[in-house]
Design a protein around this motif. Structure first.
Motif, PDB file in Angstrom:
ATOM      1  N   GLU A   7       0.770  -1.177   0.041  1.00  0.00           N
ATOM      2  CA  GLU A   7      -0.099  -0.049  -0.129  1.00  0.00           C
ATOM      3  C   GLU A   7       0.822   1.439   0.111  1.00  0.00           C
ATOM      4  OE1 GLU A   7      -2.208  -0.391   3.572  1.00  0.00           O
ATOM      5  OE2 GLU A   7      -3.983  -1.640   2.455  1.00  0.00           O
ATOM      6  N   TYR A   8       1.936   1.335   0.812  1.00  0.00           N
ATOM      7  CA  TYR A   8       2.854   2.497   0.733  1.00  0.00           C
ATOM      8  C   TYR A   8       3.416   2.550  -0.687  1.00  0.00           C
ATOM      9  CZ  TYR A   8       2.731   1.736   5.980  1.00  0.00           C
ATOM     10  OH  TYR A   8       2.170   1.753   7.038  1.00  0.00           O
ATOM     11  N   LEU A   9       3.971   1.556  -1.285  1.00  0.00           N
ATOM     12  CA  LEU A   9       4.505   1.596  -2.603  1.00  0.00           C
ATOM     13  C   LEU A   9       3.274   2.344  -3.566  1.00  0.00           C
ATOM     14  CD1 LEU A   9       6.085  -2.026  -3.136  1.00  0.00           C
ATOM     15  CD2 LEU A   9       7.274   0.244  -2.749  1.00  0.00           C
ATOM     16  N   ILE A  10       2.274   1.831  -3.585  1.00  0.00           N
ATOM     17  CA  ILE A  10       1.062   2.396  -4.250  1.00  0.00           C
ATOM     18  C   ILE A  10       0.834   3.956  -4.159  1.00  0.00           C
ATOM     19  CG2 ILE A  10      -1.215   2.203  -4.943  1.00  0.00           C
ATOM     20  CD1 ILE A  10      -1.093  -0.739  -4.393  1.00  0.00           C
ATOM     21  N   ASP A  13       3.992   5.968  -5.596  1.00  0.00           N
ATOM     22  CA  ASP A  13       3.884   5.930  -7.144  1.00  0.00           C
ATOM     23  C   ASP A  13       2.747   7.041  -7.298  1.00  0.00           C
ATOM     24  OD1 ASP A  13       4.268   4.789  -9.660  1.00  0.00           O
ATOM     25  OD2 ASP A  13       2.075   4.379  -9.525  1.00  0.00           O
ATOM     26  N   LYS A  14       1.642   7.224  -6.623  1.00  0.00           N
ATOM     27  CA  LYS A  14       0.591   8.025  -6.846  1.00  0.00           C
ATOM     28  C   LYS A  14       0.789   9.304  -6.726  1.00  0.00           C
ATOM     29  CE  LYS A  14      -4.279   9.169  -5.426  1.00  0.00           C
ATOM     30  NZ  LYS A  14      -5.239   8.956  -4.837  1.00  0.00           N
ATOM     31  N   LYS A  20       3.707  13.294   0.943  1.00  0.00           N
ATOM     32  CA  LYS A  20       2.569  13.449   0.791  1.00  0.00           C
ATOM     33  C   LYS A  20       1.737  11.913   1.041  1.00  0.00           C
ATOM     34  CE  LYS A  20       2.470  17.332  -2.389  1.00  0.00           C
ATOM     35  NZ  LYS A  20       2.387  17.830  -3.893  1.00  0.00           N
ATOM     36  N   ALA A  21       2.589  10.792   0.389  1.00  0.00           N
ATOM     37  CA  ALA A  21       2.224   9.635   0.534  1.00  0.00           C
ATOM     38  C   ALA A  21       2.400   9.203   2.101  1.00  0.00           C
ATOM     39  CB  ALA A  21       3.234   8.688  -0.182  1.00  0.00           C
ATOM     40  N   ALA A  22       2.928   9.420   2.767  1.00  0.00           N
ATOM     41  CA  ALA A  22       2.754   9.310   4.404  1.00  0.00           C
ATOM     42  C   ALA A  22       1.739   9.887   4.738  1.00  0.00           C
ATOM     43  CB  ALA A  22       3.985   9.857   5.009  1.00  0.00           C
ATOM     44  N   GLN A  23       1.216  11.105   4.638  1.00  0.00           N
ATOM     45  CA  GLN A  23       0.087  11.737   4.978  1.00  0.00           C
ATOM     46  C   GLN A  23      -1.148  10.931   4.581  1.00  0.00           C
ATOM     47  OE1 GLN A  23       0.297  15.837   3.471  1.00  0.00           O
ATOM     48  NE2 GLN A  23       0.912  16.644   5.576  1.00  0.00           N
ATOM     49  N   ILE A  27       0.692   7.676   8.401  1.00  0.00           N
ATOM     50  CA  ILE A  27       2.166   7.402   9.122  1.00  0.00           C
ATOM     51  C   ILE A  27       2.989   8.744   8.946  1.00  0.00           C
ATOM     52  CG2 ILE A  27       1.641   4.937   8.925  1.00  0.00           C
ATOM     53  CD1 ILE A  27       3.758   5.044   6.545  1.00  0.00           C
ATOM     54  N   THR A  28       4.129   8.327   9.677  1.00  0.00           N
ATOM     55  CA  THR A  28       5.153   9.459   9.622  1.00  0.00           C
ATOM     56  C   THR A  28       5.875   9.120   8.123  1.00  0.00           C
ATOM     57  OG1 THR A  28       6.786   7.982  10.800  1.00  0.00           O
ATOM     58  CG2 THR A  28       5.148   9.610  12.070  1.00  0.00           C
TER      59      THR A  28
END
Length: 316
Positions: A7-10, A13-14, A20-23, A27-28
């Motif tokens: 899910e973090y990889l996706i 990539d997005k 921004k992905a962490a937000q 998660i941090t």
């Protein structure tokens, strides 16, 4: 390797950005970065090029991301199947809705449905009908709410939701044809019409009701198309003109604005709204329950339900 890492990889990539992905994943950033680094080390691959701005997904990474999406979808299907077997209404569903409908049922019917069904996670996207159908075919959506019948939607399953009247919103409240609170389509000054952008089904329906000309109210050096109904209402309030308004939009108008709403002459034009989906899945129970909830919620609130014989369907 675990599902969270995928899910973090996706997400990276997005968003092409670790912060921004962490937000988005709640998660941090250090945690997300460490989890992705651990994934790359475990598989001995480089998914992201961190030297570029924005971050670039490598060629190998693109293939990894594609497979990760397949795995995540399979996991969601497994959860949905388990919920179905346990007779629990829950799981994740990706829903597309055309903009001229989402504004009026998202903060009401859909919010209420989700409040009553907290085990359902719903991802909602506003999309034009054509883009929504493409997303359904690509497997990016599980279902979509559109105006029907629609020519290219014939291969999908379709469940009826509601019929709503199409009405006139006009800055001119003194025309003779409005003395009886209805408008004759042939007498509309089409040079004052404001339209939604191309590809919007409500625009097509208005064009099917009236023959349209260039709007003389806008400056000659202005090219303007609205993406939503609220913009059209604002433009009419400020500079005048006329447009078509779906009945559900009345709930979001002020008292003064409601005085600018008029019905067409009988037979009253209406549009049919349905939910479409590509094939029955383990998410079928969610689709069925959502459809029934919306139908029941609007069953006694729309003009069409008073006397259907007085109405005519305007196809998109």
């Amino acid at each position: 390797m675990n599902i969270q890492q995928l899910e973090y990889l996706i997400a990276v990539d997005k968003y092409k950005h670790f912060g921004k992905a962490a937000q988005a994943c709640f998660i941090t950033q250090p945690t997300l970065s460490a989890m992705i680094q651990k994934f790359e080390d475990e598989l001995d691959v480089k998914v992201f090029d961190r030297t570029t701005h924005p971050i670039r997904t490598t060629d190998v990474g693109l293939q990894i991301i594609d497979q990760a999406k397949v795995i995540i979808e399979s996991v969601n299907e497994l959860k949905n199947k388990a919920n179905l077997l346990n007779n629990i209404l829950g799981g994740t569903i990706n829903l597309g809705i055309i903009p001229t409908v989402s504004s009026f049922i998202l903060p009401t019917e859909i919010f209420s449905f989700l409040e009553q069904n907290p085990k359902i996670k719903m991802n909602v996207k506003e999309m034009t009908t054509d883009n929504l159908i493409k997303a359904l075919k690509a497997g990016e959506l599980d279902a979509g709410i559109i105006s029907t019948p629609y020519e290219t939607a014939g291969e999908f399953y379709r469940d009826f939701l509601f019929n709503e009247e199409l009405m006139v919103y006009s800055s001119d409240t003194t025309d003779a044809e409005k003395k009886n609170s209805f408008v004759i389509p042939e007498e509309i000054n089409t040079e004052k019409v404001w339209l939604l952008e191309e590809g919007n089904c409500l625009r097509n329906q208005f064009e099917n009701i009236c023959h349209l000309k260039e709007n003389r109210l806008k400056p000659k050096n202005l090219e303007f198309t609205a993406a939503n109904i609220h913009t059209l209402v604002y433009m009419i309030d400020k500079v005048g003109g006329i447009s078509v308004l779906p009945e559900l939009a009345l709930n979001q108008l002020s008292g003064d604005q409601k005085k600018k709403v008029f019905r067409f002459k009988k037979p009253y034009p209406f549009r049919e709204i349905s939910i479409i989906y590509y094939k029955p899945t383990f998410k079928q129970k969610i689709i069925d329950e959502l459809s029934e909830f919306i139908r029941n919620s609007l069953a006694n609130t729309l003009n069409y339900n008073e006397n259907p014989k007085d109405f005519v369907n305007i196809k998109p």
